[in-house]
Design a protein around this motif. Structure first.
Motif, PDB file in Angstrom:
ATOM      1  N   ALA A   1       0.536  -1.277  -0.135  1.00 20.28           N
ATOM      2  CA  ALA A   1       0.018   0.035   0.123  1.00 20.28           C
ATOM      3  C   ALA A   1       0.851   1.104  -0.145  1.00 20.28           C
ATOM      4  CB  ALA A   1      -0.984   0.158   0.926  1.00 20.28           C
TER       5      ALA A   1
ATOM      6  N   ASN B   1      -8.079   0.604  -4.891  1.00 19.27           N
ATOM      7  CA  ASN B   1      -7.357  -0.350  -4.031  1.00 19.27           C
ATOM      8  C   ASN B   1      -7.728  -1.601  -4.323  1.00 19.27           C
ATOM      9  OD1 ASN B   1      -6.638  -1.422  -1.395  1.00 19.27           O
ATOM     10  ND2 ASN B   1      -7.537   0.035  -0.128  1.00 19.27           N
TER      11      ASN B   1
ATOM     12  N   SER C   1      -4.186   0.278   4.366  1.00 21.51           N
ATOM     13  CA  SER C   1      -4.884   1.112   3.440  1.00 21.51           C
ATOM     14  C   SER C   1      -4.994   2.445   3.759  1.00 21.51           C
ATOM     15  CB  SER C   1      -6.075   0.612   2.498  1.00 21.51           C
ATOM     16  OG  SER C   1      -5.914  -0.602   2.042  1.00 21.51           O
TER      17      SER C   1
ATOM     18  N   THR D   1      -8.682   6.879   0.478  1.00 21.45           N
ATOM     19  CA  THR D   1      -8.670   5.664   0.122  1.00 21.45           C
ATOM     20  C   THR D   1      -9.756   5.288  -1.048  1.00 21.45           C
ATOM     21  OG1 THR D   1      -7.290   4.970   2.049  1.00 21.45           O
ATOM     22  CG2 THR D   1      -8.431   3.169   0.706  1.00 21.45           C
TER      23      THR D   1
END
Length: 573
Positions: free
Chosen positions: A304, A321, A341, A352
């Motif tokens: 990430a 994501n 994340s 995100t």
């Protein structure tokens, strides 16, 4: 993670994970752009709505169905490619970046779609495919017509072959779709000649982004569509534009997912640091236009922290994501990916961007119907292990409510609001994804998630168009998923989505702060503002706190108000 290891520690549980709270722009002021909390709906044009009965969805069909998106409650739409193309890869092989393929309409149809969307309060994001063009693009035809070393060839990645007669590819790279990533050309004089790179299909030659002319061209393409009113660009294969200069051999299997975990070297074709200079240039162009235009990265990048580099303040606004999409359906796995994340994107002041399905992966209503731990299949077909449809939909509904309660932005893929599964019994002879042929018929590919969606149960092509024509076959079970069978039906997947999007906006969940609550390894619980979210992954029903006011649930609770397995509940304490 071992079962005995609690996935909530006091250190992480007490730390709030924020989105839209304390970020600052480059001038030092707070930012709260629309993209930081938006719900964006992906339209795959050829499978959304067909206006003329040819079996292929088109831009006028999309325009005619925009009210559905307003009723659903999304903020924006993302359109997969509609540009002129030979359709070697369903339009991701672009022959002209400044026009509309006749399959989908004309340029005025795109203008009308943008205008009609804006009149309804919907923003419009279009796909941009900068890693490669079509082999039918005028640049590539010019490259084939000229000699090695020409200016025309320098726009692409041409190399001499290895071996005394150049008969071996320049390196051992493999195409994402299967087979070698290099094809040898016949020179203008008729002799076998150089090789060109194509990380995808042979009809998708990779551009050379070290060439300033390529960079200038795409800046102009950005301006062309920004001038026509688009609100942003989803950037295809955003992590692939720059290749390692020496084009070194790469012995590991080629995948679009870069697999660049911290203890492994990055593949020479993915996630090279030089891509970020390109996106800083693009960001300056977008910042020169009014109305908060955005860039969205399709970057299959791990971990990430590497992905977060794409959404630094002077680069892109969002990045899908995919680590979240790939996470196992267990409480520890979901907790870990959500925490990781949010911490990564918080570190660069970005939201995100959550996603569960798109046009490249098995729909989550089917993917989650496979046994936990099953590797993500590249398509499912006749003879393959079949998902449990009821279990898959149950988990998909729970996963959706979990995702829509998280702070940040979220993407929905057309038809998921109907609970559509993958078409897992499509006849192989109907398949059109180049993956099926290039993999030697070992990977079914992406056709199963691209089947035209059903609008009306008793209409031709289930309301997709005015005739029975459909570019991919629709399964007979599509009727039970049709919109007209679900609208205003309590408990339907469609109404579950509508209620979730209304409550998400009412409780400002996209702008919120996530704070974990202590729970065991089979339950995930967090607060976001005034809302508490609980997902039960275990076999036993879980009681809610005394006095809990249930606002929404993915399935009915037990008679005594407990949360059954594979159910997500939104409540106020």
């Amino acid at each position: 993670m071992p079962a005995a290891t609690p996935h909530h520690t006091h250190d992480t549980r007490e730390k709030a994970l924020n989105t839209n709270v304390s970020k600052e722009d480059r001038s030092g002021g707070p930012i709260a752009g629309w993209w930081t909390e938006a719900v964006i709906y992906q339209i795959y044009p050829r499978s959304f709505a067909d206006s003329n009965g040819d079996g292929i969805g088109d831009l006028p069909g999309i325009t005619a169905r925009l009210d559905h998106l307003v009723e659903l409650g999304v903020d924006a739409v993302w359109l997969s490619p509609f540009y002129p193309s030979p359709q070697a890869d369903a339009g991701y092989d672009v022959a002209d970046y400044r026009d509309v393929d006749p399959l989908f309409g004309r340029l005025p149809d795109a203008d009308e779609l943008i205008a009609e969307a804006h009149s309804r309060g919907l923003r419009v994001i279009v796909d941009l495919v900068p890693n490669h063009t079509s082999s039918a693009h005028q640049w590539f035809t010019a490259a084939l017509a000229t000699a090695p070393g020409s200016l025309e060839r320098s726009r692409y990645v041409f190399r001499d072959g290895r071996g005394p007669d150049g008969a071996q590819p320049p390196n051992d790279w493999q195409s994402v779709f299967g087979g070698p990533a290099w094809t040898r050309v016949v020179e203008p004089d008729g002799r076998p000649g150089q090789w060109y790179l194509h990380l995808f299909d042979t009809g998708q030659p990779d551009l050379n982004w070290d060439n300033p002319e390529v960079r200038t061209e795409f800046l102009d393409v950005l301006r062309f569509w920004l001038d026509r009113g688009v609100d942003g660009f989803r950037v295809d294969v955003a992590h692939g534009l720059i290749k390692q200069a020496d084009l070194a051999d790469w012995q590991e299997p080629q995948e679009i997912l870069s697999g660049n975990e911290a203890d492994r070297p990055r593949p020479p074709m993915w996630d090279q640091d030089g891509v970020h200079e390109i996106y800083r240039d693009w960001r300056r162009v977008l910042d020169g236009y009014p109305g908060e235009r955005i860039l969205v990265a399709e970057a299959w990048v791990e971990p990430a922290e590497r992905l977060a580099r794409y959404v630094r303040p002077d680069e892109m606004h969002q990045a899908f994501n995919f680590e979240y999409l790939l996470a196992a359906w267990t409480a520890p796995a979901q907790y870990a990916v959500i925490t990781r994340s949010l911490e990564a994107t918080d570190s660069v002041g970005a939201p995100t961007t959550w996603v569960l399905s798109n046009h490249d992966v098995v729909r989550h209503a089917s993917r989650l119907g496979l046994p936990i731990g099953t590797p993500r299949p590249n398509g499912i077909g006749i003879g393959d292990p079949q998902p449990d449809a009821a279990l898959g939909l149950r988990r998909a509904r729970a996963a959706t409510l979990l995702m829509l309660a998280l702070p940040g932005s979220a993407y929905l893929y057309q038809g998921e609001e109907l609970g559509l599964p993958e078409h897992t019994t499509m006849p192989d002879e109907a398949r059109q994804d180049p993956t099926w042929a290039r993999s030697g018929h070992t990977q079914r590919g992406r056709d199963g998630c691209r089947v035209p969606i059903p609008w009306e149960a008793d209409a031709p092509s289930y309301g997709f168009g005015p005739t029975d024509a459909s570019w991919l076959p629709q399964p007979e079970v599509w009727a039970e998923y049709a919109l007209d069978r679900q609208r205003e039906v309590p408990g339907s997947t469609y109404e579950m989505y509508r209620a979730a999007l209304r409550l998400r906006r009412e409780y400002a969940l996209g702008q919120g702060t996530l704070r974990w609550r202590e729970s065991g390894d089979t339950v995930l619980t967090f607060d976001n503002g005034d809302l508490t979210v609980l997902t039960n992954f275990g076999e036993a029903a879980v009681a809610l706190p005394a006095g809990a006011e249930v606002l929404h649930a993915s399935e009915p609770l037990t008679d005594d108000g407990a949360v059954p397995t594979d159910v997500t509940v939104w409540f106020r304490a």
